[in-house]
Scaffold this active site. Structure first.
Site, PDB file in Angstrom:
ATOM      1  N   GLY A 174      22.780  11.710   0.499  1.00  0.00           N
ATOM      2  CA  GLY A 174      21.331  12.680   0.863  1.00  0.00           C
ATOM      3  C   GLY A 174      20.472  11.530   0.560  1.00  0.00           C
TER       4      GLY A 174
ATOM      5  N   TYR B 160      27.647   4.693   4.602  1.00  0.00           N
ATOM      6  CA  TYR B 160      27.423   5.991   4.044  1.00  0.00           C
ATOM      7  C   TYR B 160      28.624   6.777   3.709  1.00  0.00           C
ATOM      8  CZ  TYR B 160      25.423  10.742   3.433  1.00  0.00           C
ATOM      9  OH  TYR B 160      25.148  11.765   2.486  1.00  0.00           O
TER      10      TYR B 160
END
Length: 528
Positions: free
Chosen positions: A77, A70
């Site tokens: 998000g 990530y």
């Protein structure tokens, strides 16, 4: 709010050539204030640079691998599960900053922007974020060149970091966006960078996210509010002591034996000790004691240490939270000591937001009790012998009548601003970010409250000084006389009505620059 061109605490005279060294261990509150308000320079500690570079090498290895990470090789998000190919990752970081630089409304103050940038650099220098050293060094170069990105009032929800404000800073690192030079003049960003010899940064994997995922705006404003309130709570002890004399009050309720032994709140003890010391040697107080006709004063006099003491204790709690946040490394994902890159929720601003709201509450109450003392000095039925509104010729003159109106308006606004921002939450990012802190908004309204508190105390200072003068030939304490002497350099004593707004502005300025408290300190030798 003050405009970015008129920061109350940053003037040309305040600029310093002092240089702060940014290490991986972080910064002190005093160092943040030095850079934010007094434009001190900053340099990166070589050991911190080496650590940042080492962690970045680990991120580069992850970026080259096949496992999605990530913020390194995925979207953000609600798009965290979207893998991004290497050829698109520069565009990913660039797009993140451009899209998140979506603030609106008035510009925030330059001191806030400088604190925002410095505190983000502090976290990047911790070695927990995975950026390259050049990213940290470019932020420091902007600070040293006194280039201030234009940041807007609205855009942060106080969760996932102060996203929009930090993005407005980050986009300037890229050579885009809007910024002002050291004189506050807006100029094209490429021109400002070229003039300072700063190369725009081409953001690599994770760097865009690391630049914006922090509580730096709300923390910077908290640190500045604490510093201001430290001064203003001492000022309130002074204006209280002056009002006690103006109203022919008693000093007996401030005796030490009535506080720590009976109700051991540290703030109350400190405030009572201050007021008692500030009343020492007052001819007015001695005359009241000799008269012996009144047993008790009104609550706004008698209970001042309990109120100001509660303010002090709240400030101390806020200081504890601020120090903890200063020791934090806020980013998502974060790089742990073992090299693991993992998601977390440390960007949530709740701990900081709460104390920002607490400070707005106590600021409003400190202003409220000061306004009550002022009103009492203007009311002939409660002022024990003073003329109505302290007017020279009541009826012809209105004296300080409307100064109290101004105080009342300021206090009324502060009560509205004391409504907590941190109890609100509006979900965002397609319900991925479904609970936010609103800490940035808590900080913004606190700044207004602090400014208003200073104005309220300035009006009490003016009023009490005039009331004391009208008590002549009885003399005030030496501390009060010193404060009045500072005022009388540019503010006339009792007499016919005159243009009052400049007098209020002068009193406010002398509180802001510390001249009044410095004069009192010189006389008393101590003011806790």
């Amino acid at each position: 709010m003050t405009s970015p061109m008129t920061d109350s605490a940053v003037t040309d005279a305040a600029v310093t050539d002092h240089t702060i060294t940014l290490s991986s261990s972080g910064l002190t509150a005093a160092e943040v204030l030095s850079v934010a308000r007094h434009r001190a320079g900053v340099e990166l500690d070589p050991a911190a640079r080496e650590q940042v570079a080492s962690v970045r090498a680990h991120i580069d290895a992850l970026a080259a691998g096949d496992t999605p990470v990530y913020g390194v090789s995925t979207g953000f998000g609600a798009l965290a599960d979207t893998a991004i190919p290497p050829s698109m990752r520069h565009a990913l970081q660039r797009s993140l900053i451009r899209s998140h630089a979506a603030g609106a409304g008035p510009e925030v103050e330059t001191e806030v922007v400088r604190a925002l940038m410095l505190l983000r650099a502090r976290t990047l220098a911790s070695g927990r974020t995975g950026v390259r050293p050049v990213v940290v060094e470019t932020i420091l170069a902007l600070l040293n060149a006194q280039i201030a990105p234009i940041v807007h009032e609205y855009g942060s929800l106080g969760c996932s970091g102060d996203l929009a404000p930090l993005s407005h800073c980050a986009i300037v690192l890229m050579g885009e966006g809007r910024a002002r030079d050291r004189d506050g003049v807006e100029r094209p960003v490429p021109e400002l960078l070229a003039e300072a010899g700063i190369e725009p940064v081409l953001l690599e994997e994770k760097e865009g996210l690391a630049l914006i995922n922090g509580t730096d705006g709300m923390l910077g404003m908290l640190l500045m509010a604490i510093a201001d309130l430290d001064e203003l709570v001492r000022t309130a002890d002074l204006t209280t002591a002056m009002s006690v004399q103006g109203l022919r009050g008693r000093d007996s309720v401030f005796r030490p034996e009535l506080h720590a032994p009976l109700r051991p709140h540290p703030g109350q003890e400190a405030s009572a000790a201050n007021i008692f010391a500030l009343l020492e040697g007052s001819g007015i107080i001695a005359d009241v004691a000799a008269e012996g006709s009144r047993v008790q004063d009104a609550y706004s006099l008698r209970c001042a240490p309990q109120v100001a003491g509660g303010v002090r204790d709240t400030i101390e709690h806020a200081r504890t939270v601020a120090e903890r946040e200063l020791a934090a490394a806020i980013d998502n994902p974060v790089v742990l000591e073992d090299g693991t890159v993992t998601s977390n929720g440390n960007f949530h601003g709740a701990p900081v937001a709460y104390v920002l709201d607490f400070l707005a509450i106590v600021s409003a109450d400190l202003a409220s009790i000061a306004e009550r003392r002022t009103d009492r000095m203007l009311d002939k039925s409660r002022s024990h012998g003073l003329p109505p509104f302290l007017a020279d010729d009541p009826g012809v003159d209105s004296g300080f009548m409307i100064a109290q109106y101004t105080q009342a308006g300021l206090v009324s606004e502060m009560k509205r601003l004391a409504v907590p921002a941190s109890v609100d939450s509006i979900p965002s990012s397609a319900m991925q970010e479904d609970h936010v802190s609103m800490g940035w908004h808590a900080a913004r309204k606190l700044r207004t409250s602090v400014e208003n508190l200073r104005r309220v105390l300035a009006i009490e200072l003016l009023t009490a000084a005039r009331a004391i003068d009208l008590r002549g030939p009885l003399t005030p304490s030496a501390a009060s006389a010193a404060a009045i002497a500072v005022l009388r350099r540019n503010v006339q004593g009792p007499g016919p009505d005159r243009f009052l707004a400049p007098d209020i502005a002068e009193a406010e300025a002398r509180l802001l620059d510390g001249t009044v408290l410095a004069a009192v300190q010189e006389v008393t030798g101590r003011l806790a």
